[in-house]
Enzyme design. Structure first.
Site, PDB file in Angstrom:
ATOM      1  N   GLU A  80      -3.968   1.517  -7.586  1.00  0.00           N
ATOM      2  CA  GLU A  80      -4.319   2.679  -6.779  1.00  0.00           C
ATOM      3  C   GLU A  80      -3.385   3.853  -7.084  1.00  0.00           C
ATOM      4  O   GLU A  80      -2.279   3.920  -6.525  1.00  0.00           O
ATOM      5  CB  GLU A  80      -4.164   2.340  -5.297  1.00  0.00           C
ATOM      6  CG  GLU A  80      -5.021   1.192  -4.827  1.00  0.00           C
ATOM      7  CD  GLU A  80      -5.312   1.322  -3.334  1.00  0.00           C
ATOM      8  OE1 GLU A  80      -6.466   1.492  -2.990  1.00  0.00           O
ATOM      9  OE2 GLU A  80      -4.362   1.296  -2.543  1.00  0.00           O
TER      10      GLU A  80
ATOM     11  N   HIS B 138       0.846  -1.198   0.000  1.00  0.00           N
ATOM     12  CA  HIS B 138       0.000   0.000   0.000  1.00  0.00           C
ATOM     13  C   HIS B 138       0.881   1.248   0.000  1.00  0.00           C
ATOM     14  O   HIS B 138       1.924   1.279   0.657  1.00  0.00           O
ATOM     15  CB  HIS B 138      -0.923  -0.007   1.223  1.00  0.00           C
ATOM     16  CG  HIS B 138      -1.993   1.021   1.134  1.00  0.00           C
ATOM     17  ND1 HIS B 138      -1.754   2.354   1.394  1.00  0.00           N
ATOM     18  CD2 HIS B 138      -3.297   0.936   0.765  1.00  0.00           C
ATOM     19  CE1 HIS B 138      -2.880   3.027   1.199  1.00  0.00           C
ATOM     20  NE2 HIS B 138      -3.826   2.193   0.819  1.00  0.00           N
TER      21      HIS B 138
HETATM   22  P1  PGA Z   1      -9.600   5.927  -0.029  1.00  0.00           P
HETATM   23  O1  PGA Z   1      -8.398   4.934   0.271  1.00  0.00           O
HETATM   24  O2  PGA Z   1     -10.779   5.087  -0.431  1.00  0.00           O
HETATM   25  O3  PGA Z   1      -9.821   6.628   1.268  1.00  0.00           O
HETATM   26  O4  PGA Z   1      -9.147   6.833  -1.112  1.00  0.00           O
HETATM   27  C1  PGA Z   1      -8.103   3.894  -0.605  1.00  0.00           C
HETATM   28  C2  PGA Z   1      -6.887   3.154  -0.128  1.00  0.00           C
HETATM   29  O5  PGA Z   1      -6.101   3.695   0.647  1.00  0.00           O
HETATM   30  O6  PGA Z   1      -6.667   2.022  -0.514  1.00  0.00           O
END
Ligand code: PGA
Length: 242
Positions: A160, A88
């Site tokens: 992401e 992440h």
């Molecule tokens: P968010 O976070 O939905 O708050 O943008 C997504 C993530 O950190 O995976």
């Protein structure tokens, strides 16, 4: 339209009292193994044994031993956790995790029977400089460098873009589709098999119906919106066939 996988990353949110309220509100409403909730480590036992899966937000780079504050893949699996989020961007940024660390964790997670959710994504600067594909390819292939074809079915990639996490900013649908397509092509080319790809970054109850239309996405990783049971249940209602 097919059912999607939903991963809730609760991060370091909710107190014990709030966790109890959260669980009461969710109750028995989620009876679907395509929903994976990843609480803060100490609250994991409260989430086990309901109708959804439970994941851990991180594991150690080591098997076992004198590593104060760490949790191993084996320990997570031994309590009934089936998933682990790795790579992440917040761990890369704040815990200074390298691609090499992530690669080690991927191997340990798989070895101990955890399904790995591997997060990759470009910064805003990478995107503006047209480096998105290069960044995605490097992060992915480095993290998976010790992985064989047979392991791919136990890995899900979460695309992401770092600039989208928690910011309310989302790439254009066509850009998400293109990135997901690229990830799938690289895996197909490298391992001759397909992989599941999720999108994460500012997924909300207000945009889930639109995001769900993007053809090649297999699900979503949700941070902020998953910490509010009502918003989270609404997202599940739209994205998952319960
Ligand atoms: P968010 O976070 O939905 O708050 O943008 C997504 C993530 O950190 O995976």
């Amino acid at each position: 339209m097919s059912s999607k996988k939903i991963v809730a990353n609760l991060k370091m949110n909710l107190s014990a009292k709030e966790t109890k309220e959260y669980l009461e509100k969710i109750g028995t409403k989620i009876q679907n193994k395509n929903v994976i909730i990843c609480p803060t480590n100490i609250f994991i036992p409260y989430f086990l044994g309901h109708g959804y899966e439970v994941g851990i937000q991180n594991i150690s780079t080591e098997e076992k031993g004198s590593y104060t504050g760490e949790v191993s893949a084996m320990q997570a699996r031994s309590i009934g956790v089936h998933y682990v989020i790795l790579g992440h961007s917040e761990r890369r940024k704040y815990a200074l995790e390298t691609d090499e660390d992530i690669g080690k964790k991927v191997v340990l997670g798989l070895t101990h029977g955890l399904h790995v959710i591997l997060c990759i994504g470009e910064t805003e600067e990478d995107r503006n400089e047209h480096h998105t594909e290069k960044v995605l390819q490097n992060q992915m292939l480095y993290a998976l460098k010790n992985i064989e074809k047979k392991d791919i079915s136990n890995i899900t990639i979460a695309y992401e873009p770092t600039w989208s996490i928690g910011s309310g900013k989302i790439p254009k649908e066509v850009d998400i589709e293109e990135a997901v397509d690229f990830i799938k092509k690289i895996i197909l080319h490298t391992y001759h098999t397909s992989i599941e790809v999720l999108y994460g970054g500012s997924v909300r109850k207000e945009n889930i119906a639109t995001l769900k239309q993007i053809n090649n996405i297999d699900g979503f990783l949700i941070g902020e919106a998953s910490t509010d049971p009502e918003k989270f249940l609404r997202i599940i209602e739209v994205a998952v066939i319960v």
